[in-house]
Design a protein around this motif. Sequence first.
Motif, PDB file in Angstrom:
ATOM      1  N   MET A  90      54.072 -39.124  14.855  1.00 10.96           N
ATOM      2  CA  MET A  90      55.011 -38.047  15.153  1.00 10.96           C
ATOM      3  C   MET A  90      55.699 -38.295  16.490  1.00 10.96           C
ATOM      4  SD  MET A  90      53.439 -34.513  13.731  1.00 10.96           S
ATOM      5  CE  MET A  90      51.956 -34.536  14.673  1.00 10.96           C
ATOM      6  N   ASP A 115      49.127 -28.899  18.973  1.00  7.53           N
ATOM      7  CA  ASP A 115      49.276 -27.491  18.608  1.00  7.53           C
ATOM      8  C   ASP A 115      48.841 -26.591  19.765  1.00  7.53           C
ATOM      9  OD1 ASP A 115      50.314 -28.135  16.187  1.00  7.53           O
ATOM     10  OD2 ASP A 115      48.452 -27.852  15.065  1.00  7.53           O
ATOM     11  N   GLN A 116      47.757 -26.981  20.436  1.00  7.64           N
ATOM     12  CA  GLN A 116      47.311 -26.225  21.610  1.00  7.64           C
ATOM     13  C   GLN A 116      48.378 -26.237  22.704  1.00  7.64           C
ATOM     14  OE1 GLN A 116      43.683 -28.102  22.759  1.00  7.64           O
ATOM     15  NE2 GLN A 116      42.479 -26.249  22.518  1.00  7.64           N
ATOM     16  N   PHE A 173      51.591 -26.664  22.288  1.00  6.52           N
ATOM     17  CA  PHE A 173      52.731 -25.845  21.867  1.00  6.52           C
ATOM     18  C   PHE A 173      52.432 -24.359  22.078  1.00  6.52           C
ATOM     19  CE2 PHE A 173      54.841 -23.501  18.275  1.00  6.52           C
ATOM     20  CZ  PHE A 173      56.096 -23.462  18.861  1.00  6.52           C
ATOM     21  N   TYR A 174      51.197 -23.975  21.752  1.00 10.78           N
ATOM     22  CA  TYR A 174      50.805 -22.575  21.927  1.00 10.78           C
ATOM     23  C   TYR A 174      50.943 -22.171  23.401  1.00 10.78           C
ATOM     24  CZ  TYR A 174      47.930 -18.344  21.505  1.00 10.78           C
ATOM     25  OH  TYR A 174      47.474 -17.049  21.532  1.00 10.78           O
ATOM     26  N   CYS A 175      50.431 -23.011  24.291  1.00  8.81           N
ATOM     27  CA  CYS A 175      50.507 -22.709  25.732  1.00  8.81           C
ATOM     28  C   CYS A 175      51.964 -22.663  26.197  1.00  8.81           C
ATOM     29  CB  CYS A 175      49.753 -23.757  26.543  1.00  8.81           C
ATOM     30  SG  CYS A 175      47.982 -23.734  26.279  1.00  8.81           S
ATOM     31  N   GLN A 176      52.751 -23.622  25.732  1.00  8.09           N
ATOM     32  CA  GLN A 176      54.159 -23.661  26.150  1.00  8.09           C
ATOM     33  C   GLN A 176      54.918 -22.455  25.619  1.00  8.09           C
ATOM     34  OE1 GLN A 176      54.878 -28.080  25.231  1.00  8.09           O
ATOM     35  NE2 GLN A 176      56.447 -27.523  26.698  1.00  8.09           N
ATOM     36  N   GLN A 177      54.555 -22.018  24.398  1.00 13.78           N
ATOM     37  CA  GLN A 177      55.227 -20.853  23.833  1.00 13.78           C
ATOM     38  C   GLN A 177      54.983 -19.618  24.702  1.00 13.78           C
ATOM     39  OE1 GLN A 177      55.260 -17.686  22.205  1.00 13.78           O
ATOM     40  NE2 GLN A 177      57.435 -18.306  22.155  1.00 13.78           N
ATOM     41  N   ARG A 178      53.851 -19.648  25.453  1.00 16.46           N
ATOM     42  CA  ARG A 178      53.565 -18.501  26.325  1.00 16.46           C
ATOM     43  C   ARG A 178      54.175 -18.708  27.718  1.00 16.46           C
ATOM     44  NH1 ARG A 178      50.321 -16.033  22.317  1.00 16.46           N
ATOM     45  NH2 ARG A 178      51.927 -16.561  20.833  1.00 16.46           N
ATOM     46  N   GLU A 217      54.099 -28.200  30.426  1.00 14.43           N
ATOM     47  CA  GLU A 217      53.088 -29.158  29.959  1.00 14.43           C
ATOM     48  C   GLU A 217      52.014 -29.389  31.007  1.00 14.43           C
ATOM     49  OE1 GLU A 217      56.065 -31.748  27.137  1.00 14.43           O
ATOM     50  OE2 GLU A 217      55.271 -32.659  28.952  1.00 14.43           O
TER      51      GLU A 217
END
Lengths: 250, 489
Positions: free
Chosen positions: B1, B437-438, B440-445, B449
């Motif tokens: 990916m 995924d972890q 992305f979750y943190c960044q979404q909040r 990075e």
Amino acid sequence: MLEIRNLVVKIADEDKQILNGLNLTVNDGEVAAIMGPNGSGKSTLSYVIAGKEDYEVLDGEILLNGENVLEMEADARAAAGIFLAFQYPLEIPGVATMTFLKAAMNAQRRARGEAELLTPDFIKAVNGAADKLGIAKDMLRRPLNVGFSGGEKKRMEILQMALLAPSMCILDETDSGLDIDALRIVADGVNALRDKNRGFLVITHYQRLLDHIIPDTVHVMSQGRIVKTGGKELALELEKSGYAAYVEAA
Amino acid sequence: MAAVQETIDQVKSIDVTEYKYGFVTELEVEKPAKGLTEDTVRYISARKNEPAWMLEWRLDAFRRWKTMTEPAWARVNYPPIDYQNIYYYAAPKGPAPQSLDEVDPAILDAYKKLGIPLSEQEILAGVAPENRVAVDAVFDSVSVVTTFKKELAQAGVIFCSISDAIQEHPELVKKYLATVVPVTDNYFATLNCAVFTDGSFVYIPKGVRCPMELSTYFRINEQNTGQFERTLIIADEGSYVSYLEGCTAPKRDENQLHAAVVELIALDDAEIKYSTVQNWYPGDAEGKGGIYNFVTKRGDCRGKNSKISWTQVETGSAITWKYPSCILRGDGSRGEFYSIAVSNGAQQVDSGTKMIHLGKNTTSKIIAKGIAAGKSDSTYRGMVSAHRKATGARNFTNCDSLLIGDQCGAHTIPYIEAKTATAVFEHEATTSKIGEDQMFYCQQRGLSEEEAVALIVNGFVKEVLQQLPMEFAVEAQKLITISLEGSVG
């Protein structure tokens, strides 16, 4: 206000196209529901709005209050006001929920050029919001989502939504895995956040959630497009007749 | 990916300039010829004006070393070391400084750059008396200065370089040296016996609680020079001491050898707390240069109810090979090992501990946290054993590994031997990965990075950091974050 124009998206490194020229507008103060069968691209839409990297945008734009967010990293989009309540919230081992909440709130404040929260103000805010959602203090000391039940995880998503005060809230299958009592608590939490300056995009399979979070508009999504838009009665109609007609129409 | 590829690219591009202690101090130095012969050993001993017994002891070790072979069991790879291509001694030219005023300003400047003030007035400025730290500064092969010696002497505490101890306290050195790590314990320990240059000596008399933290700051400066540190700490009955060591080295393309021996002895009811913040130059992203850190550290809980606690934060070195251990000889004695090993780039770590239960009702605890990023490889190797007379021995082991990216490796190799049925040994191990995924979750909040990685890593290592003295814990936390910079795409 969220405006999506002619959005075409494929999975990165694969040829599979998921969104095929999707158009959607969610106004401030509006609660819009998206319903659709499995595989219609609902979750992909939520990820692409939030800025997940696994997708490639081939065409179109996503505007938040007139600004194109496609060039922004996920954390910048969050600071700009986009919040995604995950269908499967991630576990963050070793990081107490309180610590995570404070880090997230302050990161967004810094990104917006605001001063960081004072600890007493932070604690007051968290305790107030947690009480409303029936979240025990003990849970706030535990590592975020680690060992939480499905209902606890979803409540924790709503707690974060309340504290981060976004202008655009996306709820991805928030009702999945919830019993009726948990569903009511979560729905009440969301309803309490309804505000004339805040839009909601509620993604769901079932009418059930929309009995508790009454939408202003209902969109039907099929094969990566919005194929029908109506009022809240459209959800009831779908509940009766199913998606078959729309799958064929698309 | 895509994101994974980006991670790989970022790891590849890790710039060694992030190592901020990589400067070189230009000095006139005195060195023997390269290589190792009996003459080298005699040279070192003569430079230190050592008594005849010390020279004989060194020569004996050297003769034994020549009959030994380098161990190859560790999960690390490196080309053969040419022991004849190393300088075994390097000291600033001129007579040894008798006080701080006589120390070469370039050396003082180097320590200043490292954030270690050596003038007592400077240390005292703005520091509460209970937070003072006495420092022994070892530069290449010699101790340049030891602070607060007088004040410590008033409490009966001896804190000096091992070279001074050989001159001034030969009875203590003779009584305790190599009684925990025997001369022929292992290849690198035997080499150290032959050519050790400097290190610290600590003696805490009966019933004394050492009035301040003691620390040694090791700096390797010269090119192609090995550092052979020797440290000996004795806590007499009912005493307590907390000791901390730090280490750095310039960036150089050649590998350099650091082969240390550290011995701790705790008599009845005594306690020694030994902390390490190891930040030797790790080499560049491709594995060029860096320190080979081949170290033997062992503590002997010789007296009843004695306690030895090792805490280590390991972020540096190209290769780390060390197992700070405890021999739990005294009845009711306790050993502890808290470790954070961070590896990035091409670093290799094979580290852990040994808890050897000999006395009755002895207890031990091991908390080891390994974080591997880049193309690094990290192995926890630990041994817990109970002698048949060690009735009621108890151990709890927890070792967790955190992987960042998909090109690194983490391994856990526990050895457990119980020769008494009354021993209770528990072992827990986990391996987790910071997933996309972890992230992305943190960044979404809203977390960037770097913030997300720092948050997750700090959560992972918190239990060990809490064991460090406060001011060092803050430093160590920063160090870990810097070591992992650019490791997540």
